[in-house]
Design a protein around this motif. Sequence first.
Motif, PDB file in Angstrom:
ATOM      1  N   VAL A  28      65.410  23.110  69.302  1.00 19.13           N
ATOM      2  CA  VAL A  28      65.841  22.726  70.645  1.00 19.13           C
ATOM      3  C   VAL A  28      64.847  23.252  71.686  1.00 19.13           C
ATOM      4  O   VAL A  28      64.472  22.541  72.627  1.00 19.13           O
ATOM      5  CB  VAL A  28      67.263  23.254  70.921  1.00 19.13           C
ATOM      6  N   PRO A  76      67.981  19.624  75.393  1.00 23.43           N
ATOM      7  CA  PRO A  76      69.127  18.956  74.763  1.00 23.43           C
ATOM      8  C   PRO A  76      70.436  19.700  75.047  1.00 23.43           C
ATOM      9  O   PRO A  76      70.463  20.929  75.129  1.00 23.43           O
ATOM     10  CB  PRO A  76      68.776  19.004  73.274  1.00 23.43           C
ATOM     11  N   HIS A 108      72.793  19.578  68.876  1.00 26.47           N
ATOM     12  CA  HIS A 108      72.452  19.366  70.273  1.00 26.47           C
ATOM     13  C   HIS A 108      72.039  17.907  70.409  1.00 26.47           C
ATOM     14  O   HIS A 108      71.505  17.321  69.457  1.00 26.47           O
ATOM     15  CB  HIS A 108      71.308  20.281  70.726  1.00 26.47           C
ATOM     16  N   LEU A 109      72.258  17.336  71.598  1.00 27.87           N
ATOM     17  CA  LEU A 109      72.075  15.902  71.777  1.00 27.87           C
ATOM     18  C   LEU A 109      71.237  15.583  73.009  1.00 27.87           C
ATOM     19  O   LEU A 109      71.278  16.293  74.011  1.00 27.87           O
ATOM     20  CB  LEU A 109      73.436  15.206  71.925  1.00 27.87           C
ATOM     21  N   VAL A 110      70.510  14.458  72.906  1.00 26.08           N
ATOM     22  CA  VAL A 110      69.763  13.898  74.032  1.00 26.08           C
ATOM     23  C   VAL A 110      69.965  12.387  74.004  1.00 26.08           C
ATOM     24  O   VAL A 110      69.806  11.758  72.942  1.00 26.08           O
ATOM     25  CB  VAL A 110      68.253  14.204  73.932  1.00 26.08           C
ATOM     26  N   TYR A 160      71.243   7.829  70.944  1.00 24.40           N
ATOM     27  CA  TYR A 160      70.920   9.221  71.224  1.00 24.40           C
ATOM     28  C   TYR A 160      70.189   9.857  70.053  1.00 24.40           C
ATOM     29  O   TYR A 160      70.140   9.305  68.950  1.00 24.40           O
ATOM     30  CB  TYR A 160      72.186  10.022  71.570  1.00 24.40           C
ATOM     31  N   GLU A 198      70.179  13.202  67.722  1.00 22.10           N
ATOM     32  CA  GLU A 198      70.956  14.355  67.279  1.00 22.10           C
ATOM     33  C   GLU A 198      70.021  15.361  66.632  1.00 22.10           C
ATOM     34  O   GLU A 198      69.320  15.036  65.674  1.00 22.10           O
ATOM     35  CB  GLU A 198      72.030  13.932  66.264  1.00 22.10           C
ATOM     36  N   LEU A 209      74.797  13.081  79.030  1.00 23.17           N
ATOM     37  CA  LEU A 209      73.709  13.772  78.338  1.00 23.17           C
ATOM     38  C   LEU A 209      72.401  13.683  79.123  1.00 23.17           C
ATOM     39  O   LEU A 209      72.160  12.698  79.825  1.00 23.17           O
ATOM     40  CB  LEU A 209      73.471  13.134  76.960  1.00 23.17           C
TER      41      LEU A 209
END
Length: 210
Positions: free
Chosen positions: A22, A33, A47-49, A56, A58, A158
């Motif tokens: 991250v 993220p 964690h996501l973006v 998205y 992951e 996000l």
Amino acid sequence: MNAIPALLDHLVLATPDLAATVADFARRTGVTPAPGGVHVGLGTRNHLVSLGGSSYLEIIGPDPEQCPPGSPRPFAVDGLTAARTVTWAISPPDLDAAIAHARAHGYDPGPAQAMSRRRPDGTLLEWRLTDGDDAHPSGLVPFLIDWGSSVHPTATGLPTTPLLSLSARAPDPDEVRPLLAALGTDLGLTTGPVGFSYTLDTPLGPVTFH
């Protein structure tokens, strides 16, 4: 430029060290993220973006706050020595119909399994996805996911790094293409060792991940 695949839901960047990956993503892109949640009992968190629209990225790795699970963690994160994009997911309009269609056209993505995770705010997300144990071993053929009545991760504000292009390499692209077609999607493929390549639009300019 390689077109973004039809029905793309998310890319899976697996890592043995979630915090380090991250931080590396944030350093390279200028975007940090967001915490996604904990996969209780599986030993992972993510964690996501957002990649723009309803897609998205992951970033998933071991959760240091969970006891080691009694079975291997998802996406073979226990065997990784470095972060690697290992597979991707599509979200067809009708999961069960898509599974039946794929089987009728020569590819069995596996049965749909119920899964869940809890967001940092306590919200429980529940979804169904096809069993990864039956997936094509390359990871280049996506698994299928249906978020049901849960709020899609991209609808939670996000941080965003729009996806500009996505492609992959396979030792035998012609072996993979019919499987993608059976799932109603496509992926730009060239010949080479298995791997993904994608470019994100970021505050620091376009950044390509391999």
